[in-house]
Every structure is written in C-alpha cells, then in structure tokens.
Design an enzyme around this catalytic site. Sequence first.
Site, PDB file in Angstrom:
ATOM      1  N   ILE A  98      21.102  77.293  51.110  1.00  0.00           N
ATOM      2  CA  ILE A  98      20.503  77.599  52.412  1.00  0.00           C
ATOM      3  C   ILE A  98      21.158  78.824  53.048  1.00  0.00           C
ATOM      4  CG2 ILE A  98      19.807  75.225  52.857  1.00  0.00           C
ATOM      5  CD1 ILE A  98      22.284  74.930  54.607  1.00  0.00           C
ATOM      6  N   ASP A 110      34.011  82.390  65.794  1.00  0.00           N
ATOM      7  CA  ASP A 110      32.873  82.961  65.061  1.00  0.00           C
ATOM      8  C   ASP A 110      31.582  82.379  65.628  1.00  0.00           C
ATOM      9  OD1 ASP A 110      31.742  84.625  63.206  1.00  0.00           O
ATOM     10  OD2 ASP A 110      32.034  83.320  61.501  1.00  0.00           O
ATOM     11  N   SER A 112      29.847  86.233  51.852  1.00  0.00           N
ATOM     12  CA  SER A 112      30.789  86.933  50.984  1.00  0.00           C
ATOM     13  C   SER A 112      31.842  86.017  50.396  1.00  0.00           C
ATOM     14  CB  SER A 112      31.470  88.065  51.762  1.00  0.00           C
ATOM     15  OG  SER A 112      32.119  87.552  52.910  1.00  0.00           O
ATOM     16  N   ALA A 121      31.576  82.267  50.509  1.00  0.00           N
ATOM     17  CA  ALA A 121      31.049  80.991  50.016  1.00  0.00           C
ATOM     18  C   ALA A 121      29.545  80.934  50.220  1.00  0.00           C
ATOM     19  CB  ALA A 121      31.727  79.828  50.740  1.00  0.00           C
ATOM     20  N   VAL A 132      26.243  77.801  50.833  1.00  0.00           N
ATOM     21  CA  VAL A 132      26.057  76.445  51.342  1.00  0.00           C
ATOM     22  C   VAL A 132      24.790  75.839  50.741  1.00  0.00           C
ATOM     23  CG1 VAL A 132      25.792  75.020  53.401  1.00  0.00           C
ATOM     24  CG2 VAL A 132      27.209  77.084  53.493  1.00  0.00           C
TER      25      VAL A 132
END
Length: 515
Positions: free
Chosen positions: A128, A285, A132, A134, A136
């Site tokens: 989904i 973030d 850079s 990981a 998901v």
Amino acid sequence: MTRPATHIWRLGKWARILARHGALRGIQNDPNTPAPVKRLIGLFSIGTVKSREPDYAGAFRAIGPAAIKLGQTLATRPDLVGEEAAHNLLSLQDNLPPVDFALIRDTIESSFEQPLENLFAEFDEVPIGAASIAQVHKAVTTEGRQVAVKVLRPGVRERFAKDIQTYEWAAAQLESFGGEAARLRPRLTIANFKRWTLRELDLRREAASASELAEFMASTPGYEIPGIDWDRTNGRVLTIDWIDGVKISNTEAIRAAGHDMDELAGRLVLAFLKQAIAAGFFHADMHQGNLFVRADGTIVAIDFGIMGRIDRQARMWLAEILYGLTTGNYRRVAEIHFEAQYVPNYHDVDEFATALRAVGEPMRGKPVSELSVGQMLDGLFAITRDFDMQTQPHLLLLQKTMVMVEGIATQLNPGINMWDVSAPYVRSWIRDELGPEAAIADRIREDTETLLRIPQLLRRIEERFPPRGGAPEPPPLPQVDLLRDRRGGHALGYVAAAVAGGAAVWVAAALGLFA
C-alpha cells in the site's frame, strides 16, 4: 576506514546530478560559500546540461534513498540551504518503486525464522506504500486481526551506512573552513540526521516510540496511536493495527462525513502542543500521509520513525518564547534567548528584543491565511546571522513539525489563528510549571536527588583518593611531540584526492557513465 578519494568520487557523482537539476546555483552564488567548495563544484559540473529552474527535490530523488531522507532533513534548515531550497524540499515525497515480494517474504521469514503462513493468515503481496527505507503491506494475522506490516528494504542499512560516512566527511571538511560554515554547524546537522536514520532503520525503536507516545496521549480525547503487535515485530518488521479512516488531506470526504472542520483543526494543533510542550516527546513526521480521520472523528497518527525530544528546561524556554510572541513581550523572549545561550552574551538584549519585534509585530493577531507561524520562524532565522546564533537542531525539528501541523490545520480551517488556539494551552502550562507551587516542588525534588547522590559521591571520592595501601595514582605522562601533525598532516592528501577524484569523475562523465 573509507579513503578520501572514495568520498570525493561519491560527492562528484552526486554533484553532477545536483548540477543537472540546477540545484547548485544557489551555493555557487552565495558569498558565504568557501572558495574551494565553489571550485570543486565547478570542476564536478563540467559538461552537465543544467536545468533553468532549480529542482532540489528532484535531484535528491535521483541520487537515491539516503539522499531523500537527507533532503527531508535539510528542509528544516533554510539557514543552511536557503529559503527557496528548503521550501522546495518540503515537497520531497518519499515514494519509490516497490521491492519484489519474494524479497519481502524472505526478509520476514528469515527475521522470524518461520514461514510467513505461520504468522499471517492473509498477506497482500501488493504494497500500500513503498518508501526509501521500507514498504507497507496489508495483512491479517492467524488470530484474525487486521494489521499493517512494515518491512525494511533488503540492503538498506548497508547503503545508508556508506552514504552517511560520506556526508560526515563532507560536513567536517566544510566546517573546517570556519566562518559562516562553522556557525551553521553542518557536522551537527549530519549527526542528528544519522541518529534519526539509525532509529528509523530499527523498527523496534519505531514500535517503542509509538508505544511511549500512545501511553502519554491515552487521556487525550479524539487522538489515537495504533496498537503494536509485539509478537510480529522485530528490527526489520513492524506490525501495527490496521487503520480504517480517511487521509486528513481529503478535506472533501471529511466534510462530507459531517465532521466539524474547525474543531478538527484546533484538536490537531492542541495534540501537537501537548506532545511538544507537556511531554517533550513529539511525532516529528506529521505530514498529511501520516494522519487519518476515523468515522467517529478520531485523529489517528502513524509512522513514528522520526520523533523529537526536548528536555524540561528547553520546553520551559519554548513555552515562554511562544507565549511572549503571542502577547508581544519581546523583551522576555530576548532574555530567554540569552538565558538559553542561543545568543552570545556580548550582544545587547534590548537590540535583540527590537529585532524580534520587527519580525513578530506584523504577524500578531492575524489568521494563518494572511500570515503564518512558518513565516515568523523564517523571519527569526533571518536575524540569527546578525546575532551570531548557532543553530539548535532540536528546535529546528520542532519548527519543521510546527509548519507541517500549521499547513494541515489551515487546509481544514483556512481562517485558523494559531496564536489564538495555542495561547490558552501555553498559558495554562506555564502557570502549572512556573508557578510558586511548581517552584517549591522542583526545589524539594532537587534537594532530595542531591541527598540521594551523597553515598555515590563518597564512593567516588574514595576511588579518587584511596586509603593507605591502595594503588598509588600514576604519575603524569610526559608530553611527546608526534612526528606527524594530526591537524595538518593530511592536507596535501586531500588536495591530491580532490584532483584525482575530480579527474576521474570528469572522465567518467565523458564516457557517459553518469548519463
């Protein structure tokens, strides 16, 4: 240890990519850029066709994953890269093509030492999201729990380690020139980038950060952190509860669902202030892709790879600075900057207060649609050079997050006034933390801690001055002049490496290796 020639080879490759995107023009034209840096940029840029309009985000994407993360860090440093570059880098999206699922499966099975099917009843092979570090996937555990599974890209730790070594080397060379290059503290910027990146590359740390923040925010209505599946989490794999919600950027869907947009915007701002000022531990973030709104209006945050932390004293200074700016008490704001040693003592407090007034007064009492906290912070950066202020990385990360929160809140409610929303909370926190009751409690706590340290202090004294019969203190060693001066012994080597590296890069460019 990596040789200087290797660092220069890497920097040369990256410089050519930056040059093609027009991203080196500002550095070359900046009068504060050291002359040797300008000459190296000219050497590395030979033969490149430069873009007319600088595209900093595009350049960092083209260089690779570590550069994307570095670009996002530099977006918090308009004083270092310039306002235009910092603004452009804020748009740097961390999206990359996904890794083949066979590699993802291998990472999960090797890290847990068991087949994927033993952990998950269902596992969607199409990710989904792919970034850079990981990517998901959606999955269902063997117990029937819907989850999101974050998996590190294979080889990402090794690649980041090599690139960060070169960043550290380049920052040290730049800072050695002194002057403005030293004041901006590029080595500290890279050190913080390295710390944040290493934290992101260990998904157990991200899980722990999410757990810690969830504990603190548990009593905050309408704000939630997904639960961690610790049995399916390790250094390379993170499993959290699946979130059914609408991205906070989809304002049309949120409005159609009947949510109060003004209340939602205010709740987001207050949740951030509670994290930053009350907890000293905040989600750093908070961009639009990491915030969702559930059907019941709850704001759900995800992705805790980057977290900010501020100690209690710094939070007190921060709260007083924010409150002083909202009330126009520029003299107190200036005093705090001197108390915190953000401004050297040889400057005048009143002059600094006047400079702050010039930045803050035009912005007070106006909605974000006209003026913003971000603009005020940019104005504060503009006066740092005049007052020899060294950068404070923890505050820069906070500033970046504050600008993100402000941008999202403005989309939800264009008429929001950040000062009006934040001032009551900040005022209440200052009263609780700096009032007479708090001062008495602090004194009791400090005195108790001092008493508890007395036994340890006595033990240290005995170790330093042992009783008779103990080992005698060794005599001081004589000073010996080294045959090679560590400070200047490699200077000629760096020059030779730069020439060799530049020539090699030029030849490679001529052969089309960097096309």
